[in-house]
Design a protein around this motif. Structure first.
Motif, PDB file in Angstrom:
ATOM      1  N   CYS A 170       0.939  -1.141  -0.060  1.00 47.12           N
ATOM      2  CA  CYS A 170       0.023  -0.040   0.165  1.00 47.12           C
ATOM      3  C   CYS A 170       0.874   1.321   0.183  1.00 47.12           C
ATOM      4  CB  CYS A 170      -0.795  -0.043   1.306  1.00 47.12           C
ATOM      5  SG  CYS A 170      -1.867  -1.555   1.585  1.00 47.12           S
ATOM      6  N   VAL A 171       0.162   2.431  -0.572  1.00 44.94           N
ATOM      7  CA  VAL A 171       1.018   3.771  -0.611  1.00 44.94           C
ATOM      8  C   VAL A 171       0.170   4.463   0.149  1.00 44.94           C
ATOM      9  CG1 VAL A 171       1.946   5.244  -2.109  1.00 44.94           C
ATOM     10  CG2 VAL A 171       2.055   2.777  -2.955  1.00 44.94           C
ATOM     11  N   GLY A 172       0.864   5.343   1.018  1.00 44.65           N
ATOM     12  CA  GLY A 172       0.267   6.310   1.906  1.00 44.65           C
ATOM     13  C   GLY A 172       0.301   7.522   1.383  1.00 44.65           C
TER      14      GLY A 172
ATOM     15  N   VAL B 130       5.509   3.695   1.885  1.00 43.13           N
ATOM     16  CA  VAL B 130       5.078   2.260   1.463  1.00 43.13           C
ATOM     17  C   VAL B 130       4.802   1.590   2.844  1.00 43.13           C
ATOM     18  CG1 VAL B 130       5.656   0.113   0.614  1.00 43.13           C
ATOM     19  CG2 VAL B 130       6.407   2.137  -0.530  1.00 43.13           C
ATOM     20  N   PHE B 131       3.682   0.696   2.977  1.00 43.37           N
ATOM     21  CA  PHE B 131       3.358  -0.301   3.930  1.00 43.37           C
ATOM     22  C   PHE B 131       2.613  -1.331   3.314  1.00 43.37           C
ATOM     23  CE2 PHE B 131      -1.318   0.403   4.622  1.00 43.37           C
ATOM     24  CZ  PHE B 131      -1.353   1.769   3.990  1.00 43.37           C
ATOM     25  N   LEU B 132       2.532  -2.297   4.197  1.00 44.39           N
ATOM     26  CA  LEU B 132       1.883  -3.730   3.795  1.00 44.39           C
ATOM     27  C   LEU B 132       0.766  -3.923   4.560  1.00 44.39           C
ATOM     28  CD1 LEU B 132       5.106  -6.026   3.979  1.00 44.39           C
ATOM     29  CD2 LEU B 132       4.175  -5.135   1.804  1.00 44.39           C
TER      30      LEU B 132
ATOM     31  N   TYR C 133     -12.856   4.473   6.407  1.00 50.12           N
ATOM     32  CA  TYR C 133     -12.896   3.785   5.127  1.00 50.12           C
ATOM     33  C   TYR C 133     -11.772   4.819   4.282  1.00 50.12           C
ATOM     34  CZ  TYR C 133     -15.524   8.171   4.401  1.00 50.12           C
ATOM     35  OH  TYR C 133     -15.953   9.400   4.428  1.00 50.12           O
ATOM     36  N   GLU C 134     -11.277   4.141   3.311  1.00 51.73           N
ATOM     37  CA  GLU C 134     -10.265   4.865   2.259  1.00 51.73           C
ATOM     38  C   GLU C 134     -10.487   4.317   0.973  1.00 51.73           C
ATOM     39  OE1 GLU C 134      -6.142   4.794   3.476  1.00 51.73           O
ATOM     40  OE2 GLU C 134      -6.604   5.935   5.352  1.00 51.73           O
ATOM     41  N   ALA C 135     -10.974   4.922  -0.113  1.00 54.67           N
ATOM     42  CA  ALA C 135     -11.305   4.357  -1.237  1.00 54.67           C
ATOM     43  C   ALA C 135      -9.907   4.391  -2.178  1.00 54.67           C
ATOM     44  CB  ALA C 135     -12.468   5.293  -2.170  1.00 54.67           C
ATOM     45  N   GLU C 136      -9.549   3.469  -2.772  1.00 49.32           N
ATOM     46  CA  GLU C 136      -8.389   3.261  -3.583  1.00 49.32           C
ATOM     47  C   GLU C 136      -8.510   2.234  -4.889  1.00 49.32           C
ATOM     48  OE1 GLU C 136      -4.813   2.844  -1.131  1.00 49.32           O
ATOM     49  OE2 GLU C 136      -5.795   3.929   0.661  1.00 49.32           O
ATOM     50  N   LEU C 137      -7.682   2.913  -5.715  1.00 51.81           N
ATOM     51  CA  LEU C 137      -7.566   2.013  -7.172  1.00 51.81           C
ATOM     52  C   LEU C 137      -6.604   0.852  -6.739  1.00 51.81           C
ATOM     53  CD1 LEU C 137      -7.978   1.592 -10.223  1.00 51.81           C
ATOM     54  CD2 LEU C 137      -5.911   3.428 -10.312  1.00 51.81           C
TER      55      LEU C 137
ATOM     56  N   ASN D 272     -10.741  -1.200  -0.479  1.00 48.83           N
ATOM     57  CA  ASN D 272     -11.199  -0.237   0.655  1.00 48.83           C
ATOM     58  C   ASN D 272     -10.007  -0.384   1.464  1.00 48.83           C
ATOM     59  OD1 ASN D 272     -12.050   1.329   2.764  1.00 48.83           O
ATOM     60  ND2 ASN D 272     -14.143   0.680   2.440  1.00 48.83           N
ATOM     61  N   ASP D 273      -9.003   0.691   1.810  1.00 54.05           N
ATOM     62  CA  ASP D 273      -7.942   0.127   2.665  1.00 54.05           C
ATOM     63  C   ASP D 273      -8.364   0.665   4.073  1.00 54.05           C
ATOM     64  OD1 ASP D 273      -5.499   0.344   4.052  1.00 54.05           O
ATOM     65  OD2 ASP D 273      -4.805   2.164   3.287  1.00 54.05           O
ATOM     66  N   VAL D 274      -9.318  -0.297   4.583  1.00 47.23           N
ATOM     67  CA  VAL D 274      -9.917   0.075   5.748  1.00 47.23           C
ATOM     68  C   VAL D 274      -8.957   0.332   7.189  1.00 47.23           C
ATOM     69  CG1 VAL D 274     -11.549  -0.891   7.754  1.00 47.23           C
ATOM     70  CG2 VAL D 274     -12.122  -1.347   5.156  1.00 47.23           C
TER      71      VAL D 274
ATOM     72  N   ALA E 190      -3.156  -1.069  12.713  1.00 44.14           N
ATOM     73  CA  ALA E 190      -4.332  -0.192  12.208  1.00 44.14           C
ATOM     74  C   ALA E 190      -4.772  -0.520  10.927  1.00 44.14           C
ATOM     75  CB  ALA E 190      -3.863   1.086  12.323  1.00 44.14           C
ATOM     76  N   LYS E 191      -4.011  -1.339  10.200  1.00 41.61           N
ATOM     77  CA  LYS E 191      -4.131  -1.711   8.821  1.00 41.61           C
ATOM     78  C   LYS E 191      -4.339  -3.122   8.570  1.00 41.61           C
ATOM     79  CE  LYS E 191      -3.305   2.544   6.750  1.00 41.61           C
ATOM     80  NZ  LYS E 191      -4.138   3.425   5.700  1.00 41.61           N
ATOM     81  N   GLY E 192      -4.116  -4.063   9.647  1.00 47.65           N
ATOM     82  CA  GLY E 192      -3.881  -5.280   9.344  1.00 47.65           C
ATOM     83  C   GLY E 192      -4.917  -6.309   9.893  1.00 47.65           C
TER      84      GLY E 192
HETATM   85 MG    MG Z   1      -4.598   4.063   2.241  1.00 50.29          MG
END
Ligand code: MG
Length: 258
Positions: free
Chosen positions: A54-56, A76-78, A102-106, A133-135, A150-152
């Motif tokens: 993922c790219v923040g 960058v994170f995973l 929520y985070e809408a992402e391509l 969705n990068d919840v 937080a992301k995992g």
């Molecule tokens: Mg994101």
């Protein structure tokens, strides 16, 4: 072309949607029919990545809303592969967090192994594009200082509903998040700082990207919270529409720390 992953008569494979009722297997095995009715298929998870990269802070407007400087290199994170769910699956709010956003992402899906790939060659390594969705548990992201927890969480990476192989201009796509029918986040990939082909090249100089790996390309401004009972959708022009209900816990799972 819109691609899904299915099982038919015990065999799992990717197939192209050719009508509202049927698909065509992408690489037909001997004896496999050319066209299979959707009713005979079991839908499988769209991707089985070895990793989700993922790219923040990859949109100018989002970097500003977070009070962050515009990054000079991709941040960058995973996310773990265990976080992946599909269209219609429930996002489960974890007991440890008070604020899940929520985070809408391509998202892009790798089709070929990529290592030391030039930006000009990146397209050959991409299978297609989908909605993600990068919840994010925003409170835990701030508390922890790094983002793995937080992301995992399980269910924090909805992806789908299909892989679009030819979405047109990657830097002219509107994307939005709709919660309970109300538009909450609206942006355009024109505001992306590091575009998809550059990201494939950049990441391939760090780690080997494998077929099926997924890259989430960042979110525009307008991130915000979801709560149990919501229905959240990520919509991207010419790519698709990814809807997920939000629940506080699955039946039988703990609702508080034990
Ligand atoms: Mg994101």
């Amino acid at each position: 072309m819109r691609i899904i992953r299915v099982r038919h008569k015990g065999q799992a494979f990717y197939a192209a949607i050719i009508s509202p009722e049927s698909v065509r297997p992408l690489n037909r095995e001997a004896g496999q029919p050319e066209e299979i009715p959707l009713a005979e298929l079991e839908l499988l998870s769209l991707v089985r990545p070895s990793k989700i990269v993922c790219v923040g802070l990859n949109y100018l407007d989002h970097a500003r809303e977070m009070g962050q400087a515009v990054p000079e290199e991709p941040v960058v994170f995973l996310k773990p592969p265990s976080a992946v769910i599909g269209a219609g699956d429930a996002i489960v709010l974890p007991a440890q967090s008070e604020q899940v956003d929520y985070e809408a992402e391509l998202a892009l899906v790798l089709g070929r192994t990529a290592r030391f790939v030039a930006e000009a060659d990146a397209a050959r390594h991409i299978f297609g594009y989908t909605c993600a969705n990068d919840v994010t548990a925003r409170d835990l992201q701030k508390k922890d200082g790094q983002w793995t927890r937080a992301k995992g969480f399980d269910t924090f990476c909805p992806v789908g509903p299909w892989i679009e192989t030819d979405p047109g201009d990657l830097q002219d796509m509107a994307l939005r998040t709709v919660v309970n029918g109300e538009v909450r986040q609206e942006g355009t990939t024109a505001n992306m700082i590091f575009p998809p082909h550059l990201l494939v090249s950049y990441l391939s100089h760090i780690m080997t990207l494998l077929p099926g790996d997924v890259i989430l390309t960042g979110t525009p401004a307008g991130v915000g919270p979801i709560k149990a009972g919501d229905e959240v959708s990520v919509e991207i022009d010419r790519v698709g529409f990814l809807l997920n209900p939000v629940i506080s816990a699955r039946p039988g799972e703990p609702t508080a720390m034990q």
